[in-house]
Design a protein around this motif. Sequence first.
Motif, mmCIF file in Angstrom:
data_model
loop_
_atom_site.group_PDB
_atom_site.id
_atom_site.type_symbol
_atom_site.label_atom_id
_atom_site.label_comp_id
_atom_site.label_asym_id
_atom_site.label_seq_id
_atom_site.Cartn_x
_atom_site.Cartn_y
_atom_site.Cartn_z
ATOM 1 N N LYS A 75 -17.747 -29.329 -16.307
ATOM 2 C CA LYS A 75 -18.627 -29.262 -14.499
ATOM 3 C C LYS A 75 -17.755 -28.688 -13.824
ATOM 4 O O LYS A 75 -17.907 -27.580 -12.922
ATOM 5 C CB LYS A 75 -19.739 -30.421 -14.046
ATOM 6 C CG LYS A 75 -20.351 -30.217 -12.517
ATOM 7 C CD LYS A 75 -20.293 -31.607 -12.330
ATOM 8 C CE LYS A 75 -21.199 -31.321 -10.213
ATOM 9 N NZ LYS A 75 -22.183 -32.823 -10.524
ATOM 10 N N GLY A 99 -17.983 -25.175 -11.930
ATOM 11 C CA GLY A 99 -17.509 -25.045 -10.912
ATOM 12 C C GLY A 99 -19.903 -25.779 -10.829
ATOM 13 O O GLY A 99 -20.477 -25.591 -9.725
ATOM 14 N N ALA A 100 -20.575 -25.532 -11.773
ATOM 15 C CA ALA A 100 -21.539 -26.055 -11.621
ATOM 16 C C ALA A 100 -22.732 -27.088 -12.758
ATOM 17 O O ALA A 100 -21.584 -26.897 -14.089
ATOM 18 C CB ALA A 100 -22.515 -24.686 -12.309
ATOM 19 N N HIS A 103 -23.858 -27.700 -16.465
ATOM 20 C CA HIS A 103 -24.291 -26.662 -17.799
ATOM 21 C C HIS A 103 -24.830 -27.620 -19.033
ATOM 22 O O HIS A 103 -23.379 -28.123 -20.127
ATOM 23 C CB HIS A 103 -23.260 -25.863 -18.290
ATOM 24 C CG HIS A 103 -23.683 -24.771 -19.136
ATOM 25 N ND1 HIS A 103 -24.086 -23.575 -18.665
ATOM 26 C CD2 HIS A 103 -23.608 -24.660 -20.114
ATOM 27 C CE1 HIS A 103 -23.867 -22.665 -19.907
ATOM 28 N NE2 HIS A 103 -23.895 -23.588 -20.678
#
Length: 437
Positions: free
Chosen positions: A163, A167-168, A170
Amino acid sequence: MKVIIVGGGLGGLACAIACRRESIEVEVLERSKELHELGAGIQIPPNGSRIMRDFGLLPQLLEKGSQVQEVDFRRYKDGHLLRSMPFGDDITEEFGAPWVIIHRVDYHRILLDEAVRLGAVLVLGAEVVDISTEEPAVLLADGRRISADVVIGADGQMSTARKAVLGAPHSPVPTGDMAYRATFSREQLEALGDENINELCKKVAVTSWLGPEKHTIFYPIRGGNEYNLVLMRPDNLSLDCRKEEGNIEEMQESYADWDPTLQKLVSCVQSVYKWKLTHLTELKSWTKGSVALLGDACHPTLPYQAQGAAMAVEDGAVVGKLLGLLQTRYLDPKGSGTSSISARFSAQDLTAAVLALYERCRKARTTRNVQGAVMNRRAFHIPDGFIQTFRDFLLGYAGVTRKSDWTWLSSFRQRQTLGIDVVEDCTKAFEEWRASL
């Protein structure tokens, strides 16, 4: 140089060993309060055992495990032998290291003991909740912040490090398959009084039954005192569930029309868990700044090539070697680094560049492995009919080594996975990168 490794599994410990062999300071952060590996048997193919050989751990591996002598493929319905592939010394002769079967707990303990012996610091109960990629540091659930030159995310499929790098969130995606895993003692199996099972127990072999939408694997561990059984079938777990206790009756019913010998093995199962099998499509990136991912954090795969753990161990060996070369050539004031390069680039820039090189060395290979496991799934799970008959015909002539493969194609494919020295290759890649600066 100081490296923090998030996760104390097989890949994380291999990375710790590789780093310590390069005189890099290592701290392994493990969220569990007691470090113990779960699971049952595991196969270590030659590319994995070659790393263990280089670490000096192969004798311990063979003491706790066994060298596979044969791999047998059987028809699901009646147990008819489709192909018995010779392994044994032929594998060692062709690939430079043996194919080993071992209990996962024993494998993990060998790596853990070696990492600690070499001076890696192990911190238990250290749950990482966030990772800073700007100035590498990890934030723990108890509020502590630990800085390092490099952070390696070896924290598995539900990775916190992934993450931070992307940056997010997954998450891995379900493959449509799940697995039952069970172990038996030799006494349990001998008590069945079944001649076919007794014959299976005499062999140091991996036996697979191939059938429509399913296949199973059986092999000895701990010197034949225990046996490992894995049963793969279509997934019926809920989408948000990764693991749950299995229903014995459901499991037995799933294989009710299979080989009677296999049914007797299944009847011995007293308790079982089932796992959802997942994988990741190729990630956009494995690294960000001085943070990098390895193993299941970046390439979880179906277990249909016996390569999941081997690829994680390769990752750890490669990133450790590259960081060691970086430290020796550029970061150690007593080393043989090129001063003009060290003057033009900061240590952090060089570290980020070497981690990007690690990704380039590893990404294509691990992606092929994920795709290869999916291909094997299709080949193993063919429904009854002409295509299955044709598969069985080809399988009767296939082999892993040149000596045993009459098709040529099978052994060629295996050489691309089993025969490559990834540490030697990454050393060459480092020298080419260095020359380009």
